[in-house]
Scaffold this motif. Sequence first.
Motif, PDB file in Angstrom:
ATOM      1  N   GLY A   3       0.871  -1.138   0.116  1.00  0.00           N
ATOM      2  CA  GLY A   3       0.023   0.022  -0.040  1.00  0.00           C
ATOM      3  C   GLY A   3       0.533   1.217  -0.091  1.00  0.00           C
ATOM      4  O   GLY A   3       0.220   2.351   0.342  1.00  0.00           O
ATOM      5  N   ALA A   4       1.922   1.159  -0.368  1.00  0.00           N
ATOM      6  CA  ALA A   4       2.959   2.281  -0.455  1.00  0.00           C
ATOM      7  C   ALA A   4       3.128   2.674  -1.980  1.00  0.00           C
ATOM      8  O   ALA A   4       2.885   1.759  -2.887  1.00  0.00           O
ATOM      9  N   ASP A   5       4.066   3.892  -2.046  1.00  0.00           N
ATOM     10  CA  ASP A   5       4.043   4.127  -3.560  1.00  0.00           C
ATOM     11  C   ASP A   5       5.133   3.123  -4.017  1.00  0.00           C
ATOM     12  O   ASP A   5       5.921   2.679  -3.483  1.00  0.00           O
ATOM     13  N   MET A   6       5.346   3.082  -5.368  1.00  0.00           N
ATOM     14  CA  MET A   6       6.187   2.150  -6.043  1.00  0.00           C
ATOM     15  C   MET A   6       7.810   2.478  -5.479  1.00  0.00           C
ATOM     16  O   MET A   6       8.434   1.418  -5.260  1.00  0.00           O
ATOM     17  N   SER A   7       8.193   3.713  -5.537  1.00  0.00           N
ATOM     18  CA  SER A   7       9.431   4.016  -5.158  1.00  0.00           C
ATOM     19  C   SER A   7       9.762   3.379  -3.775  1.00  0.00           C
ATOM     20  O   SER A   7      11.035   3.008  -3.615  1.00  0.00           O
ATOM     21  N   THR A   8       8.705   3.499  -2.810  1.00  0.00           N
ATOM     22  CA  THR A   8       9.307   3.134  -1.733  1.00  0.00           C
ATOM     23  C   THR A   8       9.306   1.653  -1.461  1.00  0.00           C
ATOM     24  O   THR A   8      10.344   1.120  -0.715  1.00  0.00           O
ATOM     25  N   VAL A   9       8.219   0.803  -2.359  1.00  0.00           N
ATOM     26  CA  VAL A   9       8.456  -0.379  -2.391  1.00  0.00           C
ATOM     27  C   VAL A   9       9.861  -1.150  -3.011  1.00  0.00           C
ATOM     28  O   VAL A   9      10.382  -1.942  -2.375  1.00  0.00           O
ATOM     29  N   SER A  10      10.035  -0.294  -3.834  1.00  0.00           N
ATOM     30  CA  SER A  10      11.378  -0.744  -4.835  1.00  0.00           C
ATOM     31  C   SER A  10      12.597  -0.440  -3.899  1.00  0.00           C
ATOM     32  O   SER A  10      13.532  -1.254  -3.813  1.00  0.00           O
ATOM     33  N   LYS A  11      12.591   0.398  -2.919  1.00  0.00           N
ATOM     34  CA  LYS A  11      13.776   0.720  -2.001  1.00  0.00           C
ATOM     35  C   LYS A  11      13.899  -0.543  -1.022  1.00  0.00           C
ATOM     36  O   LYS A  11      14.802  -0.970  -0.803  1.00  0.00           O
ATOM     37  N   HIS A  12      12.673  -0.747  -0.713  1.00  0.00           N
ATOM     38  CA  HIS A  12      12.532  -1.998   0.422  1.00  0.00           C
ATOM     39  C   HIS A  12      13.124  -3.204  -0.295  1.00  0.00           C
ATOM     40  O   HIS A  12      13.951  -3.885   0.409  1.00  0.00           O
ATOM     41  N   LEU A  13      12.497  -3.501  -1.398  1.00  0.00           N
ATOM     42  CA  LEU A  13      13.071  -4.734  -2.226  1.00  0.00           C
ATOM     43  C   LEU A  13      14.418  -4.675  -2.491  1.00  0.00           C
ATOM     44  O   LEU A  13      14.970  -5.657  -2.644  1.00  0.00           O
ATOM     45  N   THR A  14      15.141  -3.513  -3.055  1.00  0.00           N
ATOM     46  CA  THR A  14      16.513  -3.455  -3.072  1.00  0.00           C
ATOM     47  C   THR A  14      17.328  -3.788  -1.977  1.00  0.00           C
ATOM     48  O   THR A  14      18.225  -4.424  -2.081  1.00  0.00           O
ATOM     49  N   LEU A  15      16.524  -3.203  -0.897  1.00  0.00           N
ATOM     50  CA  LEU A  15      17.586  -3.438   0.444  1.00  0.00           C
ATOM     51  C   LEU A  15      17.501  -4.759   0.818  1.00  0.00           C
ATOM     52  O   LEU A  15      18.583  -5.437   1.178  1.00  0.00           O
ATOM     53  N   MET A  16      16.508  -5.366   0.534  1.00  0.00           N
ATOM     54  CA  MET A  16      16.360  -6.851   0.978  1.00  0.00           C
ATOM     55  C   MET A  16      17.298  -7.726  -0.026  1.00  0.00           C
ATOM     56  O   MET A  16      17.468  -8.969   0.268  1.00  0.00           O
ATOM     57  N   ARG A  17      17.127  -7.410  -1.397  1.00  0.00           N
ATOM     58  CA  ARG A  17      17.964  -8.056  -2.434  1.00  0.00           C
ATOM     59  C   ARG A  17      19.415  -7.938  -1.928  1.00  0.00           C
ATOM     60  O   ARG A  17      20.210  -8.871  -1.912  1.00  0.00           O
ATOM     61  N   LYS A  18      19.886  -6.708  -1.555  1.00  0.00           N
ATOM     62  CA  LYS A  18      21.278  -6.512  -1.289  1.00  0.00           C
ATOM     63  C   LYS A  18      21.628  -7.250  -0.087  1.00  0.00           C
ATOM     64  O   LYS A  18      22.790  -7.845   0.242  1.00  0.00           O
ATOM     65  N   ALA A  19      20.804  -7.619   0.937  1.00  0.00           N
ATOM     66  CA  ALA A  19      21.084  -8.205   1.865  1.00  0.00           C
ATOM     67  C   ALA A  19      20.951  -9.789   1.659  1.00  0.00           C
ATOM     68  O   ALA A  19      21.300 -10.428   2.719  1.00  0.00           O
ATOM     69  N   GLY A  20      20.622 -10.171   0.700  1.00  0.00           N
ATOM     70  CA  GLY A  20      20.678 -11.682   0.316  1.00  0.00           C
ATOM     71  C   GLY A  20      19.485 -12.253   0.637  1.00  0.00           C
ATOM     72  O   GLY A  20      19.506 -13.538   0.649  1.00  0.00           O
ATOM     73  N   VAL A  21      18.303 -11.493   1.058  1.00  0.00           N
ATOM     74  CA  VAL A  21      16.928 -12.152   1.309  1.00  0.00           C
ATOM     75  C   VAL A  21      16.292 -12.479   0.255  1.00  0.00           C
ATOM     76  O   VAL A  21      15.470 -13.795   0.276  1.00  0.00           O
ATOM     77  N   LEU A  22      16.113 -11.827  -0.868  1.00  0.00           N
ATOM     78  CA  LEU A  22      15.459 -11.946  -2.007  1.00  0.00           C
ATOM     79  C   LEU A  22      16.408 -12.021  -3.218  1.00  0.00           C
ATOM     80  O   LEU A  22      17.372 -11.633  -3.290  1.00  0.00           O
ATOM     81  N   THR A  23      15.446 -12.747  -4.327  1.00  0.00           N
ATOM     82  CA  THR A  23      16.514 -12.714  -5.631  1.00  0.00           C
ATOM     83  C   THR A  23      15.370 -12.135  -6.523  1.00  0.00           C
ATOM     84  O   THR A  23      14.245 -11.982  -6.066  1.00  0.00           O
ATOM     85  N   CYS A  24      15.840 -11.567  -7.577  1.00  0.00           N
ATOM     86  CA  CYS A  24      14.619 -11.004  -8.535  1.00  0.00           C
ATOM     87  C   CYS A  24      15.143 -11.621 -10.046  1.00  0.00           C
ATOM     88  O   CYS A  24      16.305 -11.852 -10.212  1.00  0.00           O
TER      89      CYS A  24
END
Length: 82
Positions: free
Chosen positions: A22-43
């Motif tokens: 429920g947040a704007d796309m840029s906020t969600v993208s920033k969270h996803l990028t942080l999680m990916r850099k931390a090794g939690v997610l792949t894309c």
Amino acid sequence: MLIAETLMSGEKCVCDLQVLVGADMSTVSKHLTLMRKAGVLTCEKRGLNIYYSLACTCLGTFLRCLDELVPEVDACGTSCCD
């Protein structure tokens, strides 16, 4: 934790995660990028969409275990251990 819990059921498009959070796309993208850099997610990019998934399938088990460890909060907002 909402994103990780949602991805336990399988990969999701960033647009689906944006609606969920429920947040704007840029906020969600920033969270996803942080999680990916931390090794939690792949894309994976497919056409114009980016799909995210958990990097480690055991993360779901770990999150469920954490849920069991966190004390329940009663109606007055305090945990049983206060």
